[in-house]
Design an enzyme around this catalytic site. Sequence first.
Site, short mmCIF file in Angstrom:
data_model
loop_
_atom_site.label_atom_id
_atom_site.label_comp_id
_atom_site.label_asym_id
_atom_site.label_seq_id
_atom_site.Cartn_x
_atom_site.Cartn_y
_atom_site.Cartn_z
N ALA A 159 0.27 2.92 2.45
CA ALA A 159 0.12 4.32 2.05
C ALA A 159 -1.25 4.58 1.43
O ALA A 159 -1.87 5.62 1.69
CB ALA A 159 1.22 4.70 1.07
N TYR A 160 -1.72 3.65 0.63
CA TYR A 160 -3.03 3.79 0.00
C TYR A 160 -4.13 3.79 1.06
O TYR A 160 -5.03 4.65 1.04
CB TYR A 160 -3.24 2.66 -1.00
CG TYR A 160 -4.56 2.70 -1.74
CD1 TYR A 160 -4.86 3.74 -2.61
CD2 TYR A 160 -5.49 1.69 -1.58
CE1 TYR A 160 -6.06 3.77 -3.30
CE2 TYR A 160 -6.70 1.72 -2.26
CZ TYR A 160 -6.99 2.75 -3.12
OH TYR A 160 -8.18 2.79 -3.80
N ALA A 161 -4.07 2.83 1.98
CA ALA A 161 -5.08 2.77 3.04
C ALA A 161 -5.05 4.03 3.90
O ALA A 161 -6.09 4.53 4.33
CB ALA A 161 -4.87 1.53 3.90
N SER A 163 -4.26 7.03 2.91
CA SER A 163 -4.91 8.12 2.16
C SER A 163 -6.42 7.98 2.18
O SER A 163 -7.15 8.97 2.28
CB SER A 163 -4.38 8.16 0.72
OG SER A 163 -4.85 7.08 -0.06
#
Length: 252
Positions: A159-161, A163
């Site tokens: 999810a971080y990547a 974003s």
Amino acid sequence: MPLIDSTAAGTGRVAIVTGASRGIGRAVAERLAADGLAVVVDYARDASAAEETVTAITAAGGTAIAVQADVADDDAVAALFGRAQEEYGGVDVVVNSAGRLALSPIADLDLNVLDAMHRTNIRGTFVVAREAARRLRAGGSFVGLSTSVVGTQLPSYGAYAASKGAVEAMTLILARELRGRDITVNTVAPGPTATDLFLDGKTDEQVETLAKAPPLERLGTPEDIARVVAFLVGPEGHWINGQILRANGGMV
């Protein structure tokens, strides 16, 4: 809007650094101030930490104020830029360092956590970039912050990547949209960097493994990233435009 004042500025270049109360944002704010820019230190919640950044800058002979603004709130961001205009006469550099990190396998991620992270990392970047596109003076620069995990694609960072992949996707598009205005747009994608955001929740073994990943065999420091940003927004880096710079010590 809460405001922490310091020394009045001269007529030189002016920078807004979001997320500047700690970590990479603070290091960038301090470095740009050392390079002679008046710095607007944006923070979301921690006024005392923002005041510490301002105090460190002014104690070293620099110029700064701190202004509270949630980067995903378009009215607050417009007011942030307005305060920079009112205090210092304009804006030449914008560094969007504000961000959230949450680690989880995709199958287990709480969607409320996903929404909160993407609100800051995607919407926040877009809101700040939009205001920068409207307000930056000729010769200026916008720098976004991504992550080298977009390339390394480690488990639990999905999810971080995602974003931060959105941040990278905006970079060249915005650079092209600002054609003819002498404004550069770049994104810096740090590798493992010793900040509270990075270290939180990791075991010593995990940190050691990540520190060994780059050929230089160490974690980056906020100052490493600040030096890269300072280069991009300075005269020596002004020919670099629309690029993603992976500042990670040699990771893939």
